[in-house]
Scaffold this active site. Structure first.
Site, short mmCIF file in Angstrom:
data_model
loop_
_atom_site.label_atom_id
_atom_site.label_comp_id
_atom_site.label_asym_id
_atom_site.label_seq_id
_atom_site.Cartn_x
_atom_site.Cartn_y
_atom_site.Cartn_z
CB SER A 1 5.49 4.35 17.04
OG SER A 1 5.37 4.64 15.67
CG LEU A 2 6.16 7.65 23.66
CD1 LEU A 2 7.34 6.86 24.21
CD2 LEU A 2 6.22 9.10 24.16
CG ASN A 3 2.05 4.66 19.55
OD1 ASN A 3 1.92 5.80 19.14
ND2 ASN A 3 2.26 3.63 18.76
CG ASN B 1 -7.11 6.50 11.80
OD1 ASN B 1 -7.95 7.40 11.85
ND2 ASN B 1 -5.83 6.74 11.57
CB CYS C 1 -2.01 6.21 10.97
SG CYS C 1 -1.24 7.71 10.51
CB CYS D 1 1.47 -2.27 17.39
SG CYS D 1 3.23 -1.94 17.24
CB CYS E 1 4.10 -5.15 10.30
SG CYS E 1 5.26 -4.46 11.49
CB CYS F 1 -1.17 -1.60 14.09
SG CYS F 1 -0.63 -1.51 12.37
CD GLU G 1 -3.03 -1.00 1.70
OE1 GLU G 1 -3.52 0.08 1.31
OE2 GLU G 1 -3.67 -1.90 2.23
N GLY H 1 4.59 -2.10 7.48
CA GLY H 1 5.89 -2.66 7.82
C GLY H 1 6.72 -1.79 8.74
CD GLU H 2 10.02 -0.71 12.70
OE1 GLU H 2 9.07 -0.22 13.31
OE2 GLU H 2 11.01 -0.03 12.34
CB CYS I 1 2.21 7.47 3.42
SG CYS I 1 2.35 6.22 4.70
#
Ligand code: SAH
Ligand code: SF4
Length: 396
Positions: free
Chosen positions: A259-261, A337, A380, A157, A153, A160, A100, A204-205, A146
């Site tokens: 990405s602290l989150n 999201n 996201c 998480c 991935c 996600c 994507e 992906g990471e 993006c």
């Protein structure tokens, strides 16, 4: 393709100028033919070997006979949001699976508010890049692109949608950079005139496909002509990756987003199991080794999960944490999201507002990333190669 007698095709797209020169020399051609190939694929964005007329017809035919092809990733499907965002399914070089890529015509605000982009607001036209009737000569794109670094991935998480795919494979440098070139071609972007930010925030990471990711960055900078200061790579916190990244020369190093989150290790480990391996302190230590350019800031991304990470005390903890790092930093807030089967809820708009105010009140620069393309699963964390639209929006 064993058994058919046909050798697999070999792809030129993704190779550096010197690799292309070497291939030409192996064919008994002068090395500058490699530079001609690079210019054709990366600057003129030509997709077919037969159309590269700077090479003789005989040479083009010979390359084809020897199974060479350009092999630039191809946009296979387009989904268009009511807000102008486009989400693409892009076929890899092997053509077998898709990733994507997302084009946001007016950026996503989360990437603005950065010192390196001072003056941006004056040039924003508020007009979609591809608006009919706008002559190319008058148009000035200001967009965010993006791109993905892996199919799926492995990081898992909990909030996600991409995580649900698991890791299917790493993308090659050509497949990573090729997403950008395919979209730049579709949008007729002129490097140097249009302002395009590029974020490695798709599927992906990136730091778990480090070598291919950095090879793609070098292509994007050295061949395609994008500035590394307009690129941001986001990582979930892969410490060995950040350590390698810190050693990259500034001419090819994108900006860094983490990405602290979550406001503390306990909550972070719950929503991002990777935190058990590399907790916040280890992460911050690794980030400190990155030598920032003048006015550059590190971004901390923070996904607000309704009732889970969006409370007033969390905002105070985040402010304290960011201050303690001593880094020039900003916080990008992202309201979660939704995705089918992901057990979280969108935060209350008041909670989002209070969170942002609270950070600002503590002297932390905080921006709210506008959700883009939610109706087409382009926002996201929604990238899962969904082929349906979330809402009744016609395909274009
Ligand atoms: N793998 C990298 C980059 C891709 S994800 C990373 O995790 O940093 C890009 C951003 O989207 C990350 O900050 C991630 O935390 C956020 N994200 C993931 N799922 C989300 C969701 N459902 N809603 C909002 N943001 C999400
Ligand atoms: Fe992977 Fe990033 Fe999604 Fe985590 S948020 S699962 S690292 S894509």
């Amino acid at each position: 393709m064993s058994g058919t007698g046909v050798s697999p095709r070999k792809f030129l797209f993704g190779m550096t100028r010197s690799e292309l020169a070497r291939i030409m020399q192996e064919l008994g051609e002068p090395a500058f033919r490699g530079a001609q190939l690079a210019d054709a694929m990366y600057r003129q964005r030509i997709e077919e070997l037969t159309a590269i007329t700077t090479l003789s017809k005989t040479l083009r035919e010979r390359l084809t006979e020897e199974n060479w092809a350009v092999g630039r990733p191809r946009i296979a499907q387009v989904f268009r949001s009511v807000d102008g965002t486009e989400r693409y399914l892009v076929e890899g070089q092997a053509g077998a699976d898709t990733v994507e890529t997302v084009w946001m015509p007016e950026g996503d605000e989360g990437e603005s508010g950065d010192g390196s982009e001072a003056g941006d607001e004056e040039v924003a036209t508020g007009r979609p890049a591809t608006a009919p009737g706008v002559r190319a000569s008058l148009r000035r794109n200001r967009a965010t692109l993006c791109i993905s670094s892996q199919v799926g991935c492995a990081v898992n998480c909990q909030f996600c949608l991409t995580a649900r795919l698991g890791l299917q494979r790493n993308l090659t440098p050509g497949e990573i950079a090729g997403q950008a070139v395919a979209v730049l071609a579709r949008q007729a972007v002129e490097i140097g005139r249009d302002r395009v930010n590029l974020v490695f925030m798709g599927m992906g990471e990136p730091f778990l496909n480090y070598e291919n990711f950095m090879a793609a960055v070098r292509l994007l900078v050295e061949e395609i002509g994008l500035s590394p200061q307009r690129m941001t790579v986001s990582t979930s916190g892969i410490v060995p990756g950040i350590q390698k990244f810190a050693l990259e020369p500034p001419e090819v190093r994108p900006k860094l987003a983490i990405s602290l989150n979550a406001p503390n290790n306990e909550l972070r480990s719950e929503i991002m199991p990777i935190n058990r391996k590399w907790p916040i302190e280890a992460l911050v230590d690794a980030v400190r080794a990155v030598r920032l350019r003048p006015r550059e800031r590190v971004t901390f991304e923070y996904v607000l999960l309704g009732g889970v990470t969006d409370r007033p005390e969390h905002a105070r903890q985040v402010a304290r944490l960011v201050r303690r790092t001593g880094l020039p930093a900003k916080v990008n807030l992202i309201a979660w999201n939704p995705g089918p089967g992901v057990p979280y809820s969108t935060p209350d708009p008041d909670a989002v507002d209070n969170f942002k105010r609270s950070l600002a009140g503590e002297g932390i620069a905080a921006y709210l990333r506008r959700p883009r393309g939610r109706d087409i699963y382009a926002a996201c964390g929604q990238l899962k190669r969904t082929v349906e639209q979330a809402g009744p929006v016609p395909l274009v």
